[in-house]
Design a protein around this motif. Structure first.
Motif, PDB file in Angstrom:
ATOM      1  N   LEU A  21       0.578  -1.566  -0.179  1.00 15.84           N
ATOM      2  CA  LEU A  21      -0.232   0.187   0.066  1.00 15.84           C
ATOM      3  C   LEU A  21       0.828   1.180  -0.011  1.00 15.84           C
ATOM      4  CD1 LEU A  21      -2.611  -1.163   2.587  1.00 15.84           C
ATOM      5  CD2 LEU A  21      -3.073  -1.009   0.479  1.00 15.84           C
ATOM      6  N   GLU A  22       2.144   1.083   0.247  1.00 16.97           N
ATOM      7  CA  GLU A  22       3.012   2.129  -0.045  1.00 16.97           C
ATOM      8  C   GLU A  22       2.445   3.278  -1.033  1.00 16.97           C
ATOM      9  OE1 GLU A  22       4.408  -0.825   0.433  1.00 16.97           O
ATOM     10  OE2 GLU A  22       5.438  -0.743   2.781  1.00 16.97           O
ATOM     11  N   ASN A  23       3.124   3.186  -2.689  1.00 14.24           N
ATOM     12  CA  ASN A  23       2.264   3.949  -3.295  1.00 14.24           C
ATOM     13  C   ASN A  23       1.017   4.369  -3.276  1.00 14.24           C
ATOM     14  OD1 ASN A  23       3.298   5.085  -5.164  1.00 14.24           O
ATOM     15  ND2 ASN A  23       2.698   3.331  -6.967  1.00 14.24           N
ATOM     16  N   VAL A  24      -0.309   3.716  -2.846  1.00 15.74           N
ATOM     17  CA  VAL A  24      -1.468   4.115  -2.217  1.00 15.74           C
ATOM     18  C   VAL A  24      -1.918   5.533  -1.507  1.00 15.74           C
ATOM     19  CG1 VAL A  24      -4.077   3.041  -2.036  1.00 15.74           C
ATOM     20  CG2 VAL A  24      -2.119   1.531  -3.365  1.00 15.74           C
ATOM     21  N   ILE A  25      -0.657   4.580  -0.490  1.00 17.98           N
ATOM     22  CA  ILE A  25      -0.911   5.577   0.951  1.00 17.98           C
ATOM     23  C   ILE A  25      -0.401   7.128  -0.094  1.00 17.98           C
ATOM     24  CG2 ILE A  25      -0.176   6.888   3.206  1.00 17.98           C
ATOM     25  CD1 ILE A  25      -0.158   4.012   3.861  1.00 17.98           C
ATOM     26  N   LEU A  26       0.670   7.489  -1.083  1.00 20.98           N
ATOM     27  CA  LEU A  26       1.311   8.495  -1.276  1.00 20.98           C
ATOM     28  C   LEU A  26       0.894   9.149  -2.091  1.00 20.98           C
ATOM     29  CD1 LEU A  26       5.232   7.387  -1.680  1.00 20.98           C
ATOM     30  CD2 LEU A  26       4.158   8.665  -0.072  1.00 20.98           C
ATOM     31  N   LYS A  27       0.055   8.611  -3.418  1.00 20.25           N
ATOM     32  CA  LYS A  27      -0.819   9.145  -3.910  1.00 20.25           C
ATOM     33  C   LYS A  27      -1.900   9.658  -3.793  1.00 20.25           C
ATOM     34  CE  LYS A  27       1.457   7.708  -7.788  1.00 20.25           C
ATOM     35  NZ  LYS A  27       2.305   8.318  -8.572  1.00 20.25           N
ATOM     36  N   ILE A  28      -2.506   9.425  -1.958  1.00 21.80           N
ATOM     37  CA  ILE A  28      -3.155  10.167  -1.782  1.00 21.80           C
ATOM     38  C   ILE A  28      -3.229  11.340  -1.192  1.00 21.80           C
ATOM     39  CG2 ILE A  28      -5.202   9.244   0.649  1.00 21.80           C
ATOM     40  CD1 ILE A  28      -5.422   6.005  -0.109  1.00 21.80           C
ATOM     41  N   GLN A  29      -1.844  11.353  -0.523  1.00 14.89           N
ATOM     42  CA  GLN A  29      -2.019  12.312   0.134  1.00 14.89           C
ATOM     43  C   GLN A  29      -1.368  13.170  -0.894  1.00 14.89           C
ATOM     44  OE1 GLN A  29       1.043  11.641   3.778  1.00 14.89           O
ATOM     45  NE2 GLN A  29      -0.767  11.164   4.740  1.00 14.89           N
ATOM     46  N   VAL A  30      -0.607  12.927  -1.852  1.00 14.88           N
ATOM     47  CA  VAL A  30      -0.189  13.190  -3.501  1.00 14.88           C
ATOM     48  C   VAL A  30      -2.025  14.565  -3.546  1.00 14.88           C
ATOM     49  CG1 VAL A  30       0.578  14.601  -5.172  1.00 14.88           C
ATOM     50  CG2 VAL A  30       1.723  12.639  -3.664  1.00 14.88           C
ATOM     51  N   LEU A  31      -2.643  13.921  -3.289  1.00 16.85           N
ATOM     52  CA  LEU A  31      -4.337  14.546  -4.120  1.00 16.85           C
ATOM     53  C   LEU A  31      -4.957  14.701  -3.072  1.00 16.85           C
ATOM     54  CD1 LEU A  31      -5.439  11.221  -5.977  1.00 16.85           C
ATOM     55  CD2 LEU A  31      -4.986  13.085  -7.025  1.00 16.85           C
ATOM     56  N   GLY A  32      -3.968  14.961  -1.595  1.00 13.79           N
ATOM     57  CA  GLY A  32      -4.115  16.735  -0.638  1.00 13.79           C
ATOM     58  C   GLY A  32      -5.609  16.326   0.268  1.00 13.79           C
ATOM     59  N   TYR A  33      -5.293  14.618   0.285  1.00 14.66           N
ATOM     60  CA  TYR A  33      -6.411  13.494   1.438  1.00 14.66           C
ATOM     61  C   TYR A  33      -5.706  13.634   2.839  1.00 14.66           C
ATOM     62  CZ  TYR A  33     -10.121  12.320  -1.838  1.00 14.66           C
ATOM     63  OH  TYR A  33     -10.660  12.790  -3.137  1.00 14.66           O
ATOM     64  N   THR A  34      -6.057  14.510   4.057  1.00 10.28           N
ATOM     65  CA  THR A  34      -5.018  14.449   5.341  1.00 10.28           C
ATOM     66  C   THR A  34      -4.961  12.894   5.652  1.00 10.28           C
ATOM     67  OG1 THR A  34      -6.324  15.368   6.013  1.00 10.28           O
ATOM     68  CG2 THR A  34      -4.274  16.957   5.200  1.00 10.28           C
ATOM     69  N   ASP A  35      -6.680  12.842   5.721  1.00 12.03           N
ATOM     70  CA  ASP A  35      -7.015  11.223   6.768  1.00 12.03           C
ATOM     71  C   ASP A  35      -7.009   9.823   6.175  1.00 12.03           C
ATOM     72  OD1 ASP A  35      -8.056  10.090   8.379  1.00 12.03           O
ATOM     73  OD2 ASP A  35      -9.322  10.485   8.724  1.00 12.03           O
ATOM     74  N   VAL A  36      -5.860   9.169   5.370  1.00  9.82           N
ATOM     75  CA  VAL A  36      -5.925   8.395   5.109  1.00  9.82           C
ATOM     76  C   VAL A  36      -6.659   7.426   4.710  1.00  9.82           C
ATOM     77  CG1 VAL A  36      -4.354   6.545   3.688  1.00  9.82           C
ATOM     78  CG2 VAL A  36      -3.261   8.969   4.091  1.00  9.82           C
ATOM     79  N   ASP A  37      -6.857   7.425   6.409  1.00 12.40           N
ATOM     80  CA  ASP A  37      -7.181   5.911   7.304  1.00 12.40           C
ATOM     81  C   ASP A  37      -8.852   5.792   6.695  1.00 12.40           C
ATOM     82  OD1 ASP A  37      -5.021   5.033   8.268  1.00 12.40           O
ATOM     83  OD2 ASP A  37      -5.254   5.527  10.272  1.00 12.40           O
ATOM     84  N   ALA A  38      -9.248   7.913   6.633  1.00 15.33           N
ATOM     85  CA  ALA A  38     -11.210   7.437   6.500  1.00 15.33           C
ATOM     86  C   ALA A  38     -11.157   7.341   5.447  1.00 15.33           C
ATOM     87  CB  ALA A  38     -11.157   8.998   6.991  1.00 15.33           C
ATOM     88  N   PHE A  39      -9.760   7.723   4.895  1.00 15.40           N
ATOM     89  CA  PHE A  39     -10.389   7.008   3.309  1.00 15.40           C
ATOM     90  C   PHE A  39     -10.398   6.190   2.499  1.00 15.40           C
ATOM     91  CE2 PHE A  39      -8.720   6.974  -1.721  1.00 15.40           C
ATOM     92  CZ  PHE A  39      -9.304   7.408  -1.892  1.00 15.40           C
ATOM     93  N   LEU A  40      -9.521   4.886   3.090  1.00 15.63           N
ATOM     94  CA  LEU A  40      -9.154   4.079   2.769  1.00 15.63           C
ATOM     95  C   LEU A  40     -10.434   3.474   3.180  1.00 15.63           C
ATOM     96  CD1 LEU A  40      -5.378   3.183   3.404  1.00 15.63           C
ATOM     97  CD2 LEU A  40      -7.143   3.221   1.358  1.00 15.63           C
ATOM     98  N   GLU A  41     -10.771   3.461   4.702  1.00 17.87           N
ATOM     99  CA  GLU A  41     -12.467   2.618   4.969  1.00 17.87           C
ATOM    100  C   GLU A  41     -13.798   2.921   3.900  1.00 17.87           C
ATOM    101  OE1 GLU A  41     -13.021   0.989   7.544  1.00 17.87           O
ATOM    102  OE2 GLU A  41      -9.872   1.150   7.808  1.00 17.87           O
ATOM    103  N   GLN A  42     -13.505   3.773   3.188  1.00 17.22           N
ATOM    104  CA  GLN A  42     -14.728   4.008   2.470  1.00 17.22           C
ATOM    105  C   GLN A  42     -15.056   2.803   1.007  1.00 17.22           C
ATOM    106  OE1 GLN A  42     -14.721   8.079   1.443  1.00 17.22           O
ATOM    107  NE2 GLN A  42     -15.147   9.155   3.417  1.00 17.22           N
TER     108      GLN A  42
END
Length: 171
Positions: A21-42
């Motif tokens: 998930l390393e690349n996925v987490i980086l992409k999520i944060q680069v897109l501006g989402y600060t709460d990665v856990d909440a994003f992934l839970e959706q």
């Protein structure tokens, strides 16, 4: 067989639950989402919390995330590269140390299958690989040396003869 068919899962496990998930987490944060856990839970099939924690730790280890799991400048750069963050860090460091060409060869070989295939002449190929590695005992440097030899043959205008010449140079 019927027994094997019964042992198989009805559906494949989603990729999000079986891949790094390393690349996925980086992409999520680069897109501006600060709460990665909440994003992934959706997600329809969210990854396990343990997988997310391990990935965050790996990103902290390479300097892509700080202690609060926020992107560092390195993390922002790695998040824009279309490859594994560890390999991306290799490229960034290589560029800063002016040794990008051999590292790009190594990164490419790590992202794909080995350029050295076994044939009926496996013994000669193994000896050629040993010579490419020189005294380094490194598969990665063997790949970098092979690419450098190939580039040298191409520069001399050997074109289609380059493969044959490269094999002859090292056998």
């Amino acid at each position: 067989s019927k027994a094997r068919e019964k042992a198989l899962e009805q559906f494949m496990v989603p990729e999000m639950m079986r891949s790094r998930l390393e690349n996925v987490i980086l992409k999520i944060q680069v897109l501006g989402y600060t709460d990665v856990d909440a994003f992934l839970e959706q997600l329809l099939d969210p990854p396990s919390q343990q997988s997310v924690q391990l990935s965050n730790q790996a990103l902290r280890d390479i300097g892509a995330l700080d202690g609060e799991d926020c992107l560092t400048e390195l993390g922002r750069t790695l998040g824009q590269l279309p490859l594994d963050p560890q390999l991306g860090k290799m490229m960034v460091l290589a560029a800063s140390l002016s040794c990008l060409d051999p590292v790009l060869s190594v990164v490419t070989s790590l992202e794909n299958k080995s350029p050295f295939t076994l044939t009926s002449r496996a013994r000669e190929a193994g000896q050629a690989l040993d010579r490419l590695a020189a005294d380094t005992v490194s598969d990665h440097l063997a790949v970098a040396n092979a690419v450098a030899c190939w580039d040298g043959l191409q520069a001399r205008g050997l074109g289609g003869q380059a493969r044959t010449a490269a094999v002859q140079d090292f056998t």
